[in-house]
Design a protein around this motif. Structure first.
Motif, short mmCIF file in Angstrom:
data_model
loop_
_atom_site.label_atom_id
_atom_site.label_comp_id
_atom_site.label_asym_id
_atom_site.label_seq_id
_atom_site.Cartn_x
_atom_site.Cartn_y
_atom_site.Cartn_z
N ASP A 99 6.31 -0.25 2.08
CA ASP A 99 6.15 -0.57 3.51
C ASP A 99 6.09 -2.09 3.66
O ASP A 99 5.04 -2.67 3.93
CB ASP A 99 4.87 0.08 4.05
CG ASP A 99 4.73 -0.08 5.56
OD1 ASP A 99 5.71 -0.52 6.21
OD2 ASP A 99 3.64 0.21 6.09
N PRO A 100 7.22 -2.76 3.47
CA PRO A 100 7.23 -4.23 3.45
C PRO A 100 6.76 -4.87 4.74
O PRO A 100 6.25 -5.99 4.73
CB PRO A 100 8.69 -4.58 3.14
CG PRO A 100 9.47 -3.38 3.54
CD PRO A 100 8.57 -2.20 3.28
N ALA A 101 6.92 -4.18 5.86
CA ALA A 101 6.51 -4.76 7.14
C ALA A 101 5.01 -5.00 7.20
O ALA A 101 4.54 -5.91 7.89
CB ALA A 101 6.95 -3.84 8.28
N SER A 102 4.25 -4.18 6.48
CA SER A 102 2.79 -4.32 6.51
C SER A 102 2.25 -5.14 5.35
O SER A 102 1.03 -5.33 5.23
CB SER A 102 2.14 -2.93 6.49
OG SER A 102 2.43 -2.26 5.27
N TYR A 103 3.13 -5.61 4.46
CA TYR A 103 2.68 -6.39 3.31
C TYR A 103 2.61 -7.86 3.71
O TYR A 103 3.56 -8.62 3.57
CB TYR A 103 3.65 -6.17 2.15
CG TYR A 103 3.20 -6.80 0.85
CD1 TYR A 103 1.87 -7.14 0.60
CD2 TYR A 103 4.12 -7.06 -0.16
CE1 TYR A 103 1.48 -7.70 -0.59
CE2 TYR A 103 3.74 -7.63 -1.35
CZ TYR A 103 2.42 -7.95 -1.57
OH TYR A 103 2.03 -8.52 -2.75
N SER A 104 1.45 -8.24 4.21
CA SER A 104 1.30 -9.57 4.81
C SER A 104 1.12 -10.69 3.78
O SER A 104 1.42 -11.85 4.07
CB SER A 104 0.11 -9.58 5.77
OG SER A 104 -1.08 -9.20 5.09
N GLU A 105 0.64 -10.38 2.61
CA GLU A 105 0.34 -11.44 1.63
C GLU A 105 1.59 -12.22 1.21
O GLU A 105 1.51 -13.41 0.92
CB GLU A 105 -0.34 -10.84 0.39
CG GLU A 105 -0.75 -11.89 -0.63
CD GLU A 105 -1.38 -11.29 -1.88
OE1 GLU A 105 -1.68 -12.06 -2.82
OE2 GLU A 105 -1.58 -10.06 -1.93
N ILE A 106 2.72 -11.55 1.18
CA ILE A 106 3.93 -12.21 0.68
C ILE A 106 4.55 -13.16 1.69
O ILE A 106 5.29 -14.08 1.33
CB ILE A 106 4.97 -11.14 0.25
CG1 ILE A 106 6.07 -11.79 -0.60
CG2 ILE A 106 5.55 -10.43 1.46
CD1 ILE A 106 7.04 -10.79 -1.20
N ARG A 107 4.24 -12.99 2.97
CA ARG A 107 4.94 -13.75 4.02
C ARG A 107 4.82 -15.27 3.88
O ARG A 107 5.83 -15.98 3.99
CB ARG A 107 4.43 -13.31 5.40
CG ARG A 107 4.85 -11.90 5.77
CD ARG A 107 4.20 -11.43 7.04
NE ARG A 107 4.35 -9.99 7.22
CZ ARG A 107 3.58 -9.28 8.03
NH1 ARG A 107 2.62 -9.87 8.74
NH2 ARG A 107 3.76 -7.98 8.13
#
Length: 414
Positions: A149-157
């Motif tokens: 669920d990449p949309a919710s993976y905030s750490e990488i942004r």
């Protein structure tokens, strides 16, 4: 003859008293004081059985590393432009080593704590790459997002502003991979497919070697100097021709669980290593004792054997892991040995080896008790390839929150 016998008896009694005093002082006084805080010494292990590992302390240490990582990112953001990293050679063509960090979100279901292992690992590598301009080989850093669920993976942004990203799943699609419904076998298979995806993407980035790192493997400050030396000495064809075990190298591991690095092990080189060190140490002790109290030649062998037993016991109680740390003095002292089967936090592949590994992993199915590390070992054995390991470790496993199992684990165990 009688006089000689009496002399030997006197020396024998004197030596027995001295040897007993040496053993008592060493094993009952000096070593307990020195080794009580050496994590892999026998004294520490015996004491640890009566104490609980302090998870709160681990979390405090993790918070400190997070703070350091975020401070570095802030400074980096202020001084560097977008997609410029380390020594400024991020866009160099035909780089020698493509370093890819494989990442997935962690701890979404246990509590509200954000461990931010990925941020720590990436910033540590970015900082270390600032010194790679002095090395022989060129390096390029990539991120590989395999979160379902990449949309919710905030750490990488925040990190995507500085580094190129390979993303396995699209944010605008309804991905079919749902964590709570997956069995352990399905999770292991997904992990393997993630690994194959990241490896193939790195190969396509026009690199000569691929270095795949999991996002909870924190690099040591000596990583790049040692990595540079390892590539020169092991992937150079002229060197490999003179050393049989360096032929057909498919991969080199830079991490193995420290609890498995001791002398008592299934790895064949460990016991000979203990005996050789014991031989050297006991010989030095014997030479010193001869100067202090000369003895007859026939008696020397007995004394040497006593010192040999003492030396081997001393090395065992201190622990091989602690002694390995002495090798960090110089990159040439790092040990390169045949690799064991377990674990894949940090592995370097030559281009040909990576292609062979990816093809094989794509053809097998991972399941419970057969993860990608054992599939990799199966590949090595079947095709008679060579896998090597660098010791001491150049990475530390910091992941308390497992990406495979929905629980907290002691990172020193894995």
């Amino acid at each position: 003859m009688l006089r000689r016998w009496k002399c030997m008896q006197t020396v024998d009694r004197v030596f027995v008293r001295q040897y007993a005093c040496l053993c008592v002082m060493t094993f009952c006084v000096i070593l307990p004081i020195i080794c009580l805080h050496l994590q892999h010494s026998w004294y520490y292990l015996l004491w640890e059985k009566n104490t609980n590992r302090d998870m709160n302390q681990m979390r405090m240490n993790n918070n400190k590393r997070i703070e350091e990582a975020e401070n570095f990112l802030k400074k980096f953001r202020d001084t560097r432009s977008v997609h410029e990293s380390g020594d400024g050679r991020l866009h160099v063509d035909n780089v020698d080593v493509g370093i890819t960090i494989i990442t997935v979100s962690r701890n979404r279901r246990l509590d509200n704590y954000e461990p931010k292992y990925f941020t720590q690992v990436v910033t540590k590598l970015m900082k270390a790459m600032e010194e790679t301009s002095k090395l022989k080989h060129t390096y390029k850093l990539f991120l590989c997002d395999v979160d379902s669920d990449p949309a919710s993976y905030s750490e990488i942004r925040p990190l995507t502003k500085f580094l190129p990203v390979f993303q396995r799943f699209r944010s605008d699609l309804n991905n079919t991979v749902v964590w709570p419904r997956m069995s352990i076998s399905e999770r292991l298979e997904k992990e393997k497919r993630d690994y194959v995806f990241c490896g193939r993407k790195t190969l396509n980035a026009n690199v000569s070697n691929v270095f795949l790192i999991e996002d909870d493997a924190l690099p040591h400050q000596d990583l790049f100097p040692v990595l540079d030396w390892v590539i020169s000495t092991n992937f150079d064809k002229s060197n490999a021709d003179h050393i049989p075990y360096r032929k057909n190298i498919t991969y080199i591991k830079f991490y193995h669980p420290e609890r498995l690095l001791g002398y008592i092990s299934f790895e064949f080189e460990r016991i000979p290593e203990l005996l050789c060190l014991g031989f050297i140490l006991s010989t030095l002790m014997m030479l010193c004792y001869q100067k202090y109290r000369p003895v007859t030649t026939s008696y020397t062998r007995i004394l040497w054997f006593c010192f040999f037993v003492y030396s081997c016991l001393l090395l065992l109680l201190i622990g091989r892991q602690s002694l390995l740390e002495l090798r960090r003095v110089s990159r040439q002292l790092y040990q390169v040995t045949p690799a064991p089967a377990c674990c894949t936090p940090a592995i370097l592949y030559p281009r040909e080896g990576m292609e062979e590994v990816l093809n094989y992993l794509s053809s097998v199915q991972c399941k419970e008790n057969f993860g990608k590390d054992y599939a990799l070992e199966e590949f090595r054995i079947k095709l008679k390839k060579t896998g090597l390991q660098v010791q001491p470790n150049l990475f530390t496993h910091i992941g308390m929150y497992s990406s495979l199992r929905n629980k907290v684990l002691d990172p020193s165990i894995v």
